[in-house]
Scaffold this active site. Structure first.
Site, PDB file in Angstrom:
ATOM      1  CD  GLU A   1     -20.082   0.373  19.917  1.00  0.00           C
ATOM      2  OE1 GLU A   1     -19.561   1.230  19.147  1.00  0.00           O
ATOM      3  OE2 GLU A   1     -19.746   0.026  20.988  1.00  0.00           O
TER       4      GLU A   1
ATOM      5  CG  ASP B   1     -19.397  -5.925  22.277  1.00  0.00           C
ATOM      6  OD1 ASP B   1     -19.061  -6.811  23.081  1.00  0.00           O
ATOM      7  OD2 ASP B   1     -19.091  -4.768  22.107  1.00  0.00           O
TER       8      ASP B   1
ATOM      9  CG  ASN C   1     -19.398  -5.075  26.495  1.00  0.00           C
ATOM     10  OD1 ASN C   1     -18.451  -4.788  26.149  1.00  0.00           O
ATOM     11  ND2 ASN C   1     -20.448  -4.407  26.008  1.00  0.00           N
TER      12      ASN C   1
END
Length: 609
Positions: A351, A496, A498
């Site tokens: 991100e 990440d 998730n």
């Protein structure tokens, strides 16, 4: 008269001796009678060269001339500029004093053509004390060490000296947080450049304390600045600096000589910091860079500004977080301090806004010896940084999952399984997730290479089957890089994902396979069910284990982030403890005024087996 030697033989360079002098004196010529500078920028890839100098009337001239032009034409143009400048200065002086011939002596009567001819200055270029012939081309005439004479003023020609092409200070500066200038150099090296920091003088400051650099621009009064005593690239303001602006005076260098100095003043004064942050205690474990046998690795979703600044984020996702603490300027200070304090060798970030990479992360981490590469997704992307003293970047092998699945023969078998489930196939192809793969080579032992992978898998809670397929694509691609292209190199896979430890994705990574009847194949209902069995080649382990959470927001907390390592080649030396639950929940959840993201960085020291 000096002419270009026959056969365009290479000219002997004029080596500039850099005397042993203090950092304060290095940027300026202090000897009496020192010549002015004429800065020439001339690079083979560009048709024009630039020439920059200050005329006697105080005006600054920046000229662009064809490299293939005879120097006589350039000198004529300089003479014309000098005439105009002199006439303009004389007219202004006459107007101020309201009397004729106020220039005295040999002054021009006015700016007209006749007076201009009478006042035309002698403009010559000399090299090794010989006048340069007017038919010599600009590219050959403007040599380092030449002397340009305009009337009675002489200029020392400096060809391609070190120069800042960009110099910026951050907009938001906080006490206790390092200030990283964004800078770009041409013909220079930040490590060989000089930096000196000043702060605004408080009202009533003693005269003996006040005094900025002598070469400050006229628009920056030197009487308003006090030396901080810091002569490093990075400055950490204290609480005593709150309310004061900062000034950075820089002199670019390359180890042999210095170029023209520049300065920048911060737009806003220093603000108060938040006090203790969640990562301060973690930095106690990472005070120094690790030895060569270790690889300190960080994986961190830093929360993209494009997501943090939405109305949904402010009112639904993070209503407990003060609005100013969601602002990018504020969070960047925390992110920079946190990351630089880990003294990492490899940093994988998710991100990452493109502008955050270029304007914030790259300058900050470069100042601490790391270099980075960036891979955009849609609105944000991935960044991988590596310590330059330990590693060099050998190659990059980034992919987009859906594009690779469609077109790369590596994934032919997986694609054949997926096409049997049209609804699932559509959903998988709609996702924009990417994989960043960098092959690093040890600077100490060229036989040691490592494959560093970084990703951010699809986020939706019902997207379990999509994450399984994305991971299958990722592992097949990483195998191709680490086995086919660079046989036998170890893998570090950060991101990440998730996925909590109870999910099919985690089971697939750790166990090497996933059965076709796993519940995650129907994670979004029967319509999108896509039963298939998958296997992979690697023997992977979560280096930081299975923490209670790496993501902690108001409505959810769980472990979503991992650093997977190749057990055949790497082992864990140390895991840096995560912040305590009390630290994480001091302001209810994350992000907060003391933590810049909704995720928590994973940090561990890995060791070659």
């Amino acid at each position: 008269m000096w002419r270009l030697p026959s056969a365009r033989a290479a000219l002997r360079g004029v080596r500039i001796a850099v005397e042993q002098r203090s950092r304060a004196e290095a940027a300026t010529e202090t000897a009496a009678g020192a010549m002015e500078r004429a800065i020439v920028r001339c690079v083979p890839s560009e048709p024009k060269l630039s020439l920059s100098f200050a005329l006697a009337d105080g005006s600054h001239k920046n000229m662009q001339r064809d490299q293939s032009e005879p120097v006589g034409r350039a000198l004529s143009r300089i003479a014309t500029n000098a005439i105009k400048g002199h006439a303009k200065a004389a007219a202004a002086k006459k107007s101020r004093k309201n009397r004729p011939n106020s220039s005295g002596g040999a002054a021009c009567a006015g700016p007209g053509p006749e007076s201009a001819t009478a006042c035309e200055p002698v403009v010559k270029l000399y090299y090794r004390e010989e006048a340069v012939a007017e038919d010599v081309l600009n590219v050959d005439a403007w040599q380092d060490g030449a002397v340009l004479q305009i009337g009675d003023v002489k200029y020392k020609v400096e060809r391609n000296p070190p120069a800042f092409t960009e110099l910026q200070l951050p907009r938001y500066i906080m006490a206790g947080f390092p200030v990283f200038p964004k800078l770009s150099l041409e013909f220079g090296d930040p490590a060989c450049s000089l930096f000196r920091w000043y702060k605004e003088a408080k009202p009533g400051a003693a005269e003996s304390e006040v005094g900025g650099p002598s070469s400050l621009s006229p628009s920056i009064p030197s009487s308003t600045w006090i030396e901080t005593g810091v002569e490093e690239r990075v400055f950490v303001p204290s609480n005593a600096d709150i309310g004061l602006r900062l000034l950075l005076h820089c002199t670019p260098g390359n180890g042999q000589r210095f170029g023209p100095s520049r300065e920048r003043v911060s737009v806003c004064p220093v603000e108060a910091g938040p006090g203790t942050c969640t990562f301060d205690h973690r930095h106690l474990y990472t005070k120094k860079v690790t030895e060569d046998s270790l690889i300190r690795t960080v994986s961190y979703n830093i929360l993209a500004d494009t997501y943090a600044q939405t109305e949904f984020s402010r009112t639904v996702l993070y209503p407990y977080c003060a609005p100013y603490a969601l602002g990018l300027d504020y969070r960047q200070n925390l992110i920079q301090k946190e990351l630089t304090g880990y003294n990492a060798d490899v940093i994988c970030l998710q991100e990452v806004d493109r502008i955050v990479f270029s304007d914030s992360l790259a300058p900050a981490l470069e100042a601490f010896g790391l270099e980075g590469v960036f891979r955009i997704k849609q609105h944000e992307g991935l960044a991988t940084f590596y310590r330059k003293s330990k590693f060099s970047l050998l190659s990059q092998h980034d992919i987009s999952f859906h594009e690779a699945l469609k077109s790369d023969p590596l994934h032919k078998e997986l694609l054949e399984k997926l096409v049997l489930y049209p609804w699932a196939q559509v959903r998988v192809f709609q996702r924009s997730s990417v994989l960043q793969v960098s092959v690093l080579q040890s600077t100490k032992d060229s036989s040691k290479k490592i494959c560093v992978a970084n990703t951010h898998l699809y986020w939706h809670p019902k997207g379990g089957y999509i994450r399984l397929i994305q991971m299958a694509v990722a592992l097949a691609h990483i195998r191709h890089v680490s086995c086919d292209l660079y046989p036998g190199i170890p893998v570090i896979f950060c991101g990440d994902f998730n996925s909590t430890p109870s999910t099919g994705m985690y089971h697939f990574v750790i166990n090497g396979s996933i059965p076709e009847d796993h519940e995650d194949w129907s994670s979004n209902g029967e319509e999108e069910r896509c039963n298939m069995s998958l296997t992979h080649f690697f023997k992977l382990k979560s280096a930081c284990g299975e923490p209670a959470y790496t993501n902690y927001v108001g409505g959810f907390h769980g472990c979503l982030d991992y650093i997977f390592i190749d057990l055949n080649a790497l082992e864990v030396e140390q895991v840096i403890p995560l912040p305590s639950h009390e630290e994480v929940t001091t302001h209810q959840a994350l992000p907060s005024v003391s933590h810049p993201s909704d995720h928590i960085a994973l940090v561990c020291d890995l060791k070659w087996k």
